[in-house]
Write a protein that holds these residues in place. Structure first.
Motif, PDB file in Angstrom:
ATOM      1  N   GLN A 110       0.834  -1.216   0.000  1.00  0.00           N
ATOM      2  CA  GLN A 110       0.000   0.000   0.000  1.00  0.00           C
ATOM      3  C   GLN A 110       0.860   1.253   0.000  1.00  0.00           C
ATOM      4  O   GLN A 110       0.569   2.226  -0.696  1.00  0.00           O
ATOM      5  N   ALA A 111       1.937   1.235   0.758  1.00  0.00           N
ATOM      6  CA  ALA A 111       2.836   2.392   0.810  1.00  0.00           C
ATOM      7  C   ALA A 111       3.490   2.611  -0.553  1.00  0.00           C
ATOM      8  O   ALA A 111       3.614   3.747  -1.021  1.00  0.00           O
ATOM      9  N   GLN A 112       3.896   1.544  -1.186  1.00  0.00           N
ATOM     10  CA  GLN A 112       4.535   1.650  -2.498  1.00  0.00           C
ATOM     11  C   GLN A 112       3.540   2.149  -3.555  1.00  0.00           C
ATOM     12  O   GLN A 112       3.896   2.949  -4.409  1.00  0.00           O
ATOM     13  N   VAL A 113       2.309   1.685  -3.502  1.00  0.00           N
ATOM     14  CA  VAL A 113       1.286   2.129  -4.456  1.00  0.00           C
ATOM     15  C   VAL A 113       1.020   3.624  -4.290  1.00  0.00           C
ATOM     16  O   VAL A 113       0.884   4.353  -5.276  1.00  0.00           O
ATOM     17  N   GLN A 114       0.998   4.097  -3.058  1.00  0.00           N
ATOM     18  CA  GLN A 114       0.725   5.511  -2.804  1.00  0.00           C
ATOM     19  C   GLN A 114       1.867   6.402  -3.278  1.00  0.00           C
ATOM     20  O   GLN A 114       1.645   7.533  -3.681  1.00  0.00           O
ATOM     21  N   THR A 115       3.100   5.907  -3.253  1.00  0.00           N
ATOM     22  CA  THR A 115       4.235   6.722  -3.707  1.00  0.00           C
ATOM     23  C   THR A 115       4.465   6.592  -5.212  1.00  0.00           C
ATOM     24  O   THR A 115       5.282   7.313  -5.773  1.00  0.00           O
ATOM     25  N   GLY A 116       3.752   5.671  -5.879  1.00  0.00           N
ATOM     26  CA  GLY A 116       3.857   5.549  -7.331  1.00  0.00           C
ATOM     27  C   GLY A 116       4.986   4.674  -7.804  1.00  0.00           C
ATOM     28  O   GLY A 116       5.328   4.691  -8.975  1.00  0.00           O
ATOM     29  N   PRO A 119       5.137  -1.823  -7.148  1.00  0.00           N
ATOM     30  CA  PRO A 119       4.771  -2.646  -5.993  1.00  0.00           C
ATOM     31  C   PRO A 119       5.272  -4.082  -6.114  1.00  0.00           C
ATOM     32  O   PRO A 119       5.536  -4.723  -5.126  1.00  0.00           O
TER      33      PRO A 119
END
Length: 135
Positions: A110-116, A119
């Protein structure tokens, strides 16, 4: 439309058709109608004959077009079917991976998806320090 205008329009159409490439019209109609002749008189019979030939040519073009469209529709239906099957497979795989992922992996994802970022690199690449690996 009055009959005077219609007669003038018909004469104009016949004149334009006489200048039209007869060989093209013959090729569209096929070999059985390859002898297309245009009478120089403006009689009603020649106009009707020309109208019939034009109608035959239009019908032939329409049938070829419909055949091509049907073929393309069949190809597209098959592609849609394959894509739907692939989508279902990927959804099932995604659901399985979600159930097998640890809460830490899900949070990291989720953190990686939010930073673009990517993932998959985070979830699939093991942490070298966690297993005692040395880089």
């Amino acid at each position: 439309m009055n009959s005077q205008c219609y007669t003038v329009a018909m004469d104009l159409g016949v004149c334009q058709l006489r200048n039209f490439s007869i060989s093209f019209l013959s090729s569209v109609l096929g070999k059985e109608s390859a002898t297309v002749t245009v009478d120089n008189s403006s009689s009603g019979a020649s106009v009707v004959a020309i109208d019939n030939k034009i109608e035959q040519a239009m019908d032939l073009v329409k049938s070829h077009l419909m055949y091509a469209v049907r073929e393309e529709v069949e190809v597209l239906k098959e592609q849609i079917k394959e894509l739907m099957e692939r989508n279902t497979q990927l959804e099932q795989e995604n659901n399985l991976l979600k159930t097998l992922a640890s809460p830490e992996q899900m949070a990291q994802f989720q953190a990686q998806v939010q930073t673009g970022g990517s993932p998959t690199a985070l979830i699939l690449d093991p942490d070298p320090t966690a297993a005692g690996w040395v880089a």
